[in-house]
Design an enzyme around this catalytic site. Structure first.
Site, mmCIF file in Angstrom:
data_model
loop_
_atom_site.group_PDB
_atom_site.id
_atom_site.type_symbol
_atom_site.label_atom_id
_atom_site.label_comp_id
_atom_site.label_asym_id
_atom_site.label_seq_id
_atom_site.Cartn_x
_atom_site.Cartn_y
_atom_site.Cartn_z
ATOM 1 N N ASP A 118 0.810 -1.228 -0.026
ATOM 2 C CA ASP A 118 0.017 0.141 -0.127
ATOM 3 C C ASP A 118 0.934 1.098 0.186
ATOM 4 O OD1 ASP A 118 -2.272 -1.648 0.277
ATOM 5 O OD2 ASP A 118 -2.462 -1.419 2.205
ATOM 6 N N ASP B 65 56.772 24.063 8.340
ATOM 7 C CA ASP B 65 56.361 25.606 7.968
ATOM 8 C C ASP B 65 57.493 26.615 8.521
ATOM 9 O OD1 ASP B 65 54.811 27.784 7.572
ATOM 10 O OD2 ASP B 65 53.096 27.271 8.587
ATOM 11 N N TRP C 206 52.834 17.992 2.402
ATOM 12 C CA TRP C 206 51.830 18.746 1.726
ATOM 13 C C TRP C 206 50.798 19.079 2.829
ATOM 14 C CZ3 TRP C 206 50.805 18.695 -3.937
ATOM 15 C CH2 TRP C 206 50.049 19.629 -4.574
ATOM 16 N N ASP C 207 50.431 20.290 3.281
ATOM 17 C CA ASP C 207 49.704 20.722 4.031
ATOM 18 C C ASP C 207 48.164 21.419 3.366
ATOM 19 O OD1 ASP C 207 48.496 20.856 6.730
ATOM 20 O OD2 ASP C 207 50.443 21.622 7.578
ATOM 21 N N ARG D 46 42.702 30.409 10.473
ATOM 22 C CA ARG D 46 44.082 30.441 10.774
ATOM 23 C C ARG D 46 44.707 31.482 10.001
ATOM 24 N NH1 ARG D 46 49.510 26.721 9.869
ATOM 25 N NH2 ARG D 46 50.032 26.665 11.868
ATOM 26 N N ASP E 96 47.378 16.118 14.796
ATOM 27 C CA ASP E 96 48.238 17.146 15.266
ATOM 28 C C ASP E 96 48.584 16.910 16.676
ATOM 29 O OD1 ASP E 96 49.293 18.499 13.248
ATOM 30 O OD2 ASP E 96 48.055 20.319 13.592
HETATM 31 C C1 GLA Z 1 49.394 21.911 10.485
HETATM 32 C C2 GLA Z 1 50.203 20.707 10.610
HETATM 33 C C3 GLA Z 1 51.339 20.706 11.346
HETATM 34 C C4 GLA Z 1 52.350 21.737 11.021
HETATM 35 C C5 GLA Z 1 51.681 23.059 10.837
HETATM 36 C C6 GLA Z 1 52.469 24.224 10.294
HETATM 37 O O1 GLA Z 1 48.958 22.188 11.790
HETATM 38 O O2 GLA Z 1 49.260 19.523 10.955
HETATM 39 O O3 GLA Z 1 52.055 19.403 11.326
HETATM 40 O O4 GLA Z 1 52.806 21.392 9.964
HETATM 41 O O5 GLA Z 1 50.433 22.987 10.150
HETATM 42 O O6 GLA Z 1 51.822 25.360 9.924
#
Ligand code: GLA
Length: 715
Positions: free
Chosen positions: A52, A360, A470-471, A436, A541
């Site tokens: 139905d 970084d 590579w972030d 950020r 992290d």
């Molecule tokens: C991110 C990454 C960290 C580091 C910072 C640098 O948070 O996870 O491991 O590379 O960026 O700015």
């Protein structure tokens, strides 16, 4: 193997241990029959019956309703009242979608994607062609088969053959209808620094959905979903999983209807995706991996691990020795100093570390996170003679060099943004959010991609590098594009993702000898799409070992040990009474690829000795961890963690166990061993395989953590 049986219109896909079956019914529809262990009882599985309030197909009769028949793909507003997989907007303005089966073919190999990650080296592929007669849109639905890993991947191509523009609104290209059973839904949920915790609940009526709208697969929900029989364990019972080979916005859901049926679906996020198909244009969806296990969630994970290792990760790197790195981030942050780096390198060499990774802070005016991102030239205050000379010094010391980049992003305070404010994603007349302190480049525009790729190539042209991290450090919002016309704004997020992949392709091809590590504020883009380009990914992290246990356990559900970067650091987030020592940290890092992220110049002599020994041990067991079958330990209590990794030929295994819940555990039962073999521990104790399987291994009283490495003695 794929077979078509013309007598009963059955299409069957077989892998080593599984069978997937469908049936063409009434010449126009493809019904889903079965996915599970191999079975001979398919003939009677297809049923039609009236219900139905279920719209039925008038030409066929009240017994045939798309709402009650299980299908391979479901179409919006076509009589299937559940949430459906595919929706298009027709030129006449309505969205009713109904594709009819037209034909199928079976061929060796698969259709490779040019601009997206995919599973390499398929054995065979089934193509089913559907047509929506009203809109004039053709749909090619693909099933590629990977026999040894017990996996099938699904993807599709839409082609507009009409004169009109058709809009694709929803493409959940993997659908699995399951007719009965008591299941739990498993997803990997979390947050920044708490990624991929296992979340498991019995399925209830309605939709249980996870998704990302962040422009990356996200810390919050991983593009993975599984259904497991409620009674199933790590080692027993049935389970199904879907995993997306895609790193952008997605959705995955399980819907249970009142009749007990369950529909599992995965695809692009319908809220942030639409695509205009003009005459003659085609659109390829990304790919979803499907797998089934009747030996619990361990086998489910092993299938996915095998698939990712054999078909996703670049074969050149997948089983090659992984570098043991010292990464500068947690020890130096932005205060990169060439002289200190050289001292690090000297110490690293003494410890046995092989790669120095400059995180970084090495480029532009990058002295903190508010400035310089996007300016990809070396900072001459920090590297007086430039990167080439620095790299030569490092290599002369016998070390390899790695470096950090974040190619998709810029700070508003950067030279590139000052010159090209139109190059970032933005909506006209709307101020955008920062995250950020950064903005996201508009990678729907090839000019932007080419500029960044060329700058990075130029900067590294003379520099010997072995490793690039590579972030990707923010989620997308206000994701409009000044480059795309108004009618294509709905395509921005997917086009952005295609741009990211184009960048990955160009840079990995420009540096073919370099191993890339993926990253996104820790593990915010940990997915099979990124693994196509980056053999391992920074997991989180959060390097606190206690927190890492649940993060790595969850990650192991869908990804192999070799994909999980695990660094020993000095950070502490948990509230354990005693600060975990380096032995415990090493024990936890066995769940991934070992590295270090701390000030190695400050190590006590005792810890220096530990690090040296850890590196030696790691080199010895790394091949096993990269290649073996991982079994999470079954029957553990809350607060206990552990796995055993067994080599494919069962001649060697490693057992890692952690107990942060003060559980009184005396023995651990093992899985996956050869019951006829004799195994010898490092201290020379001999155990029979049968005994380890049936009775387990005894632990010293109050063990908090331990690991054993066994090799076969003799048969
Ligand atoms: C991110 C990454 C960290 C580091 C910072 C640098 O948070 O996870 O491991 O590379 O960026 O700015």
């Amino acid at each position: 193997m794929i077979e078509f049986n013309i007598d009963d219109n059955l299409l069957k896909i077989e892998t080593k241990n599984t069978l997937y079956a469908m049936k063409i019914v009434h010449d126009k529809y493809v019904a889903h029959l079965y996915y599970g262990a191999k079975s001979d009882f398919l003939r009677d599985m297809y049923k039609e019956y009236p219900v139905d309030f279920a719209p039925y197909v008038a030409d066929i009769g009240a017994n045939f309703s798309l709402n009650t028949v299980s299908t391979e793909l479901s179409f919006f507003d076509s009589g299937d009242m559940k949430d459906t997989a595919v929706k298009i907007k027709n030129a006449n303005g309505d969205s009713t979608t109904l594709f009819y089966y037209k034909s199928h073919r079976i061929f060796k190999g698969r259709c490779n994607f040019e601009n997206m990650p995919y599973s390499r080296n398929a054995d065979e592929t089934l193509e089913i062609v559907y047509v929506d007669e009203v809109s004039g849109c053709k749909l090619y639905s693909y099933y590629s088969v990977f026999e040894k890993s017990d996996t099938i991947t699904r993807y599709a191509k839409f082609v507009n053959q009409s004169e009109n523009v058709i809009q694709l609104c929803q493409v959940n290209i993997a659908q699995l209808d399951i007719s009965q059973g008591e299941y739990s839904v498993i997803t990997l949920c979390g947050d920044y620094a708490k990624e991929r915790n296992i979340t498991e609940y019995p399925i209830h009526n309605g939709i249980q959905r996870i998704y990302s709208k962040r422009g990356h697969s996200s810390h919050q929900y991983n593009p993975f979903i599984a259904l497991k029989e409620i009674s199933a364990t790590e080692d027993e019972g049935e389970a199904y999983a879907m995993e997306f080979v895609y790193s952008g916005d997605f959705e995955a859901q399980a819907e249970k209807s009142f009749d007990g049926k369950i529909r599992l679906m995965m695809g692009l996020n319908r809220d942030t995706f639409s695509w205009n198909l003009e005459y003659g244009e085609d659109f390829w969806t990304p790919e979803v991996i499907l797998t089934y296990s009747n030996a619990g969630t361990n086998k489910l994970s092993q299938n996915l691990h095998d698939h990712i290792r054999t078909h996703i990760i670049n074969p050149k790197f997948v089983y090659a020795a992984r570098p043991i790195v010292i990464n500068t981030w947690e020890a130096m942050y932005f205060n990169i100093d060439e002289d200190v780096l050289l001292r690090y390198a000297e110490k690293a060499k003494q410890l046995g570390i092989d790669t120095l990774v400059i995180d970084d802070g090495w480029f532009g005016e990058r002295n903190n996170d508010s400035i310089g991102l996007g300016d990809w030239y070396v900072n001459r205050t920090k590297f007086k003679d430039g990167l080439k000379i620095f790299s030569d010094k490092i290599h002369n010391m016998g070390l390899n060099l790695g470096i950090w980049i974040e190619p998709e992003m810029v700070n508003p305070k950067s030279e590139i943004y000052k010159r090209h404010p139109e190059w970032v994603l933005q909506c006209k007349n709307r101020s955008g959010s920062l995250s950020r302190k950064q903005l996201v480049l508009d990678l729907t525009n090839d000019k932007v991609i080419d500029y960044i790729v060329e700058k990075i190539k130029e900067t590294f042209a003379e520099v010997k590098l072995e490793y690039i991290k590579w972030d990707f450090n923010r989620s997308l919002s206000e994701s409009g594009s000044l480059f795309l016309p108004a009618r294509r704004q709905g395509e921005t997020k997917h086009r952005f993702m295609l741009g990211c992949y184009k960048m990955h392709k160009k840079l990995t091809e420009a540096f073919p000898e370099v191993m890339f590590e993926g990253c996104s504020g820790g593990g915010g883009r940990f997915d099979a799409g990124i693994l196509f380009y980056c053999p391992q990914i920074w997991t989180s992290d959060n390097t606190d070992p206690v927190c890492r246990l649940s993060i790595q356990k969850g990650t192991s559900l869908a990804y192999p040990v070799s994909a999980i970067s695990a660094h020993i650091s000095d950070t502490l987030f948990n509230n354990l009474e005693n600060a975990p020592d380096y032995d415990f940290r090493f024990n936890v890092a066995l769940g991934g690829v070992l590295g270090y992220e701390l000030n190695i110049l400050n190590l006590s002599p005792e810890n220096e000795k530990k690090v040296r020994e850890q590196i030696q041990k790691s080199r010895k067991i790394q091949p096993l961890l990269l290649q073996g079958d991982q079994y999470r330990l079954n029957g553990l209590e809350d607060g206990e963690f552990g796995f055993i990794c067994v080599s494919k030929d069962k001649s060697e295994f490693l057992l890692a166990y952690q107990n942060i819940g003060k559980i009184k555990r005396k023995r651990i039962c093992l899985n996956g061993l050869d019951d006829t073999a004799l195994y010898k521990s490092e201290s020379g104790d001999i155990y029979r395989g049968e005994e380890l399987l049936n009775e387990g291994i005894e632990l010293p009283v109050n063990t908090m953590y331990t690991y054993f490495h066994f090799t076969i003695d003799k048969y």
